[in-house]
Scaffold this active site. Sequence first.
Site, PDB file in Angstrom:
ATOM      1  N   ALA A  83       0.845  -1.211   0.000  1.00  0.00           N
ATOM      2  CA  ALA A  83       0.000   0.000   0.000  1.00  0.00           C
ATOM      3  C   ALA A  83       0.872   1.251   0.000  1.00  0.00           C
ATOM      4  CB  ALA A  83      -0.908  -0.003   1.225  1.00  0.00           C
ATOM      5  N   GLY A  84       0.569   2.158  -0.888  1.00  0.00           N
ATOM      6  CA  GLY A  84       1.354   3.391  -0.950  1.00  0.00           C
ATOM      7  C   GLY A  84       0.569   4.498  -1.623  1.00  0.00           C
ATOM      8  N   ASP A  88       2.692  14.376  -4.445  1.00  0.00           N
ATOM      9  CA  ASP A  88       3.861  15.004  -5.058  1.00  0.00           C
ATOM     10  C   ASP A  88       3.769  16.524  -5.059  1.00  0.00           C
ATOM     11  OD1 ASP A  88       4.620  12.409  -5.619  1.00  0.00           O
ATOM     12  OD2 ASP A  88       4.463  12.588  -7.795  1.00  0.00           O
ATOM     13  N   TYR A 147       7.722  11.098  -0.413  1.00  0.00           N
ATOM     14  CA  TYR A 147       7.666   9.728  -0.940  1.00  0.00           C
ATOM     15  C   TYR A 147       9.068   9.089  -0.946  1.00  0.00           C
ATOM     16  CZ  TYR A 147       6.218   6.031  -4.286  1.00  0.00           C
ATOM     17  OH  TYR A 147       5.944   4.844  -4.923  1.00  0.00           O
ATOM     18  N   TYR A 179       9.214   2.710 -12.831  1.00  0.00           N
ATOM     19  CA  TYR A 179       7.919   3.272 -13.244  1.00  0.00           C
ATOM     20  C   TYR A 179       7.083   2.174 -13.903  1.00  0.00           C
ATOM     21  CZ  TYR A 179       9.124   7.940 -11.822  1.00  0.00           C
ATOM     22  OH  TYR A 179       9.436   9.035 -11.050  1.00  0.00           O
TER      23      TYR A 179
HETATM   24  N1  CAA Z   1      14.647  17.828 -12.427  1.00  0.00           N
HETATM   25  C1  CAA Z   1      14.932  19.144 -12.467  1.00  0.00           C
HETATM   26  N2  CAA Z   1      14.015  20.075 -12.673  1.00  0.00           N
HETATM   27  C2  CAA Z   1      12.754  19.681 -12.867  1.00  0.00           C
HETATM   28  C3  CAA Z   1      12.389  18.317 -12.829  1.00  0.00           C
HETATM   29  C4  CAA Z   1      13.397  17.390 -12.610  1.00  0.00           C
HETATM   30  N3  CAA Z   1      13.138  16.071 -12.583  1.00  0.00           N
HETATM   31  N4  CAA Z   1      11.065  18.236 -13.037  1.00  0.00           N
HETATM   32  C5  CAA Z   1      10.601  19.497 -13.187  1.00  0.00           C
HETATM   33  N5  CAA Z   1      11.636  20.361 -13.090  1.00  0.00           N
HETATM   34  C6  CAA Z   1      11.580  21.804 -13.231  1.00  0.00           C
HETATM   35  C7  CAA Z   1      10.804  22.192 -14.478  1.00  0.00           C
HETATM   36  O1  CAA Z   1      11.642  22.164 -15.604  1.00  0.00           O
HETATM   37  C8  CAA Z   1      10.329  23.581 -14.130  1.00  0.00           C
HETATM   38  O2  CAA Z   1      11.378  24.473 -14.273  1.00  0.00           O
HETATM   39  P1  CAA Z   1      11.101  25.952 -14.834  1.00  0.00           P
HETATM   40  O3  CAA Z   1      10.119  26.558 -13.864  1.00  0.00           O
HETATM   41  O4  CAA Z   1      12.458  26.584 -14.775  1.00  0.00           O
HETATM   42  O5  CAA Z   1      10.547  25.750 -16.208  1.00  0.00           O
HETATM   43  C9  CAA Z   1      10.058  23.478 -12.630  1.00  0.00           C
HETATM   44  O6  CAA Z   1      10.825  22.377 -12.162  1.00  0.00           O
HETATM   45  C10 CAA Z   1       8.606  23.264 -12.319  1.00  0.00           C
HETATM   46  O7  CAA Z   1       8.168  22.044 -12.951  1.00  0.00           O
HETATM   47  P2  CAA Z   1       6.638  21.690 -13.117  1.00  0.00           P
HETATM   48  O8  CAA Z   1       6.014  22.635 -14.113  1.00  0.00           O
HETATM   49  O9  CAA Z   1       6.465  20.238 -13.355  1.00  0.00           O
HETATM   50  O10 CAA Z   1       6.137  22.130 -11.640  1.00  0.00           O
HETATM   51  P3  CAA Z   1       4.807  21.844 -10.931  1.00  0.00           P
HETATM   52  O11 CAA Z   1       4.869  22.578  -9.639  1.00  0.00           O
HETATM   53  O12 CAA Z   1       3.634  22.004 -11.832  1.00  0.00           O
HETATM   54  O13 CAA Z   1       4.891  20.239 -10.627  1.00  0.00           O
HETATM   55  C11 CAA Z   1       5.687  18.239  -9.742  1.00  0.00           C
HETATM   56  C12 CAA Z   1       5.918  19.735  -9.849  1.00  0.00           C
HETATM   57  C13 CAA Z   1       4.336  17.973  -9.070  1.00  0.00           C
HETATM   58  C14 CAA Z   1       6.787  17.684  -8.864  1.00  0.00           C
HETATM   59  C15 CAA Z   1       5.723  17.625 -11.152  1.00  0.00           C
HETATM   60  O14 CAA Z   1       6.926  17.955 -11.782  1.00  0.00           O
HETATM   61  C16 CAA Z   1       5.609  16.115 -11.090  1.00  0.00           C
HETATM   62  O15 CAA Z   1       4.535  15.579 -10.924  1.00  0.00           O
HETATM   63  N6  CAA Z   1       6.727  15.419 -11.262  1.00  0.00           N
HETATM   64  C17 CAA Z   1       6.740  13.956 -11.275  1.00  0.00           C
HETATM   65  C18 CAA Z   1       7.085  13.419  -9.950  1.00  0.00           C
HETATM   66  C19 CAA Z   1       7.167  11.923 -10.078  1.00  0.00           C
HETATM   67  O16 CAA Z   1       7.958  11.369 -10.829  1.00  0.00           O
HETATM   68  N7  CAA Z   1       6.350  11.222  -9.310  1.00  0.00           N
HETATM   69  C20 CAA Z   1       6.343   9.799  -9.398  1.00  0.00           C
HETATM   70  C21 CAA Z   1       4.958   9.313  -9.151  1.00  0.00           C
HETATM   71  S1  CAA Z   1       4.827   7.580  -9.475  1.00  0.00           S
HETATM   72  C22 CAA Z   1       5.610   6.881  -8.214  1.00  0.00           C
HETATM   73  O17 CAA Z   1       6.018   7.501  -7.283  1.00  0.00           O
HETATM   74  C23 CAA Z   1       5.773   5.390  -8.295  1.00  0.00           C
HETATM   75  C24 CAA Z   1       7.178   4.995  -8.114  1.00  0.00           C
HETATM   76  O18 CAA Z   1       7.530   4.502  -7.057  1.00  0.00           O
HETATM   77  C25 CAA Z   1       8.120   5.129  -9.237  1.00  0.00           C
END
Ligand code: CAA
Length: 240
Positions: A83-84, A88, A147, A179
């Site tokens: 469960a998780g 984000d 997370y 993923y």
């Molecule tokens: N590294 C560096 N910079 C990053 C980045 C990264 N990985 N991702 C985003 N940024 C930067 C963007 O380029 C942007 O920069 P600018 O403002 O200079 O253009 C800035 O950060 C903001 O990015 P977003 O527009 O995406 O910002 P937001 O506030 O709308 O969203 C967030 C932020 C919610 C974290 C979104 O980026 C996100 O959902 N990221 C994915 C997180 C993720 O991978 N979650 C995994 C879920 S699945 C899981 O967890 C299962 C598992 O075990 C694998």
Amino acid sequence: MARIAVVTGGSRGIGEAISLKLQEEGVTVVANYAGNDEKAREFTDRTGIAAMKWDVGDHQACLDHCARIAEEFGPIDIVVNNAGITRDGTLARMSFDDWQDVMRVNLGGCFNMAKATFGGMVERGWGRIVNIGSINGQAGQYGQVNYAAAKSGIHGFTKALAQEGAKKGVTVNAIAPGYIDTDMVAAVPAPVLEKIVAKIPVGRLGQADEIARGVAFLCSENAGFVTGSTMSINGGQHMY
Ligand code: CAA
């Protein structure tokens, strides 16, 4: 006699695949779930696997439900802490509740379920605990301090409890999925996900069943010498 397993978050996503795989291996499975009654009912109708609703972040609820499962089905031999949840957001936007909820469910759930079942496994001299960690607990991930911390905690928890179970026939291992094609990953914004997939050497998302096969191995008799380990199943996205 069939082994008894509890799979938390076991009626959807990776958990559903794990429940089905263990059932295929002849294990009697009870799938815990927290929210979606309709999906759980549909799951039980389709699979014949009992689904039981409680919050794994609730310590007493874990104790009570595991006692009930032991009474109805028999002593619990196998626990899969799957469960998780995600909440984000960058640190600047993350609320204290976002932090607490993820720690409470993802990491607290492992502690609560172990408290409810580990003692019995030790007494009977056989047990399997498999904790689902994450690539993001190993490597970190932008927007996931909660997370990543909880999942990283799961890897430490696994290694510590493995030492306590080792001489008693109880193995404790983790799987670190990359993923995987589930609702949780589908919730990642499409442009962000595209960039992530582009970095997976195998070139695609994983399938839930590919995690379930790893869990089935760790729960098997054959895996008695495997304990305290982390099996990474991530398409080569993180190698170390
Ligand atoms: N590294 C560096 N910079 C990053 C980045 C990264 N990985 N991702 C985003 N940024 C930067 C963007 O380029 C942007 O920069 P600018 O403002 O200079 O253009 C800035 O950060 C903001 O990015 P977003 O527009 O995406 O910002 P937001 O506030 O709308 O969203 C967030 C932020 C919610 C974290 C979104 O980026 C996100 O959902 N990221 C994915 C997180 C993720 O991978 N979650 C995994 C879920 S699945 C899981 O967890 C299962 C598992 O075990 C694998």
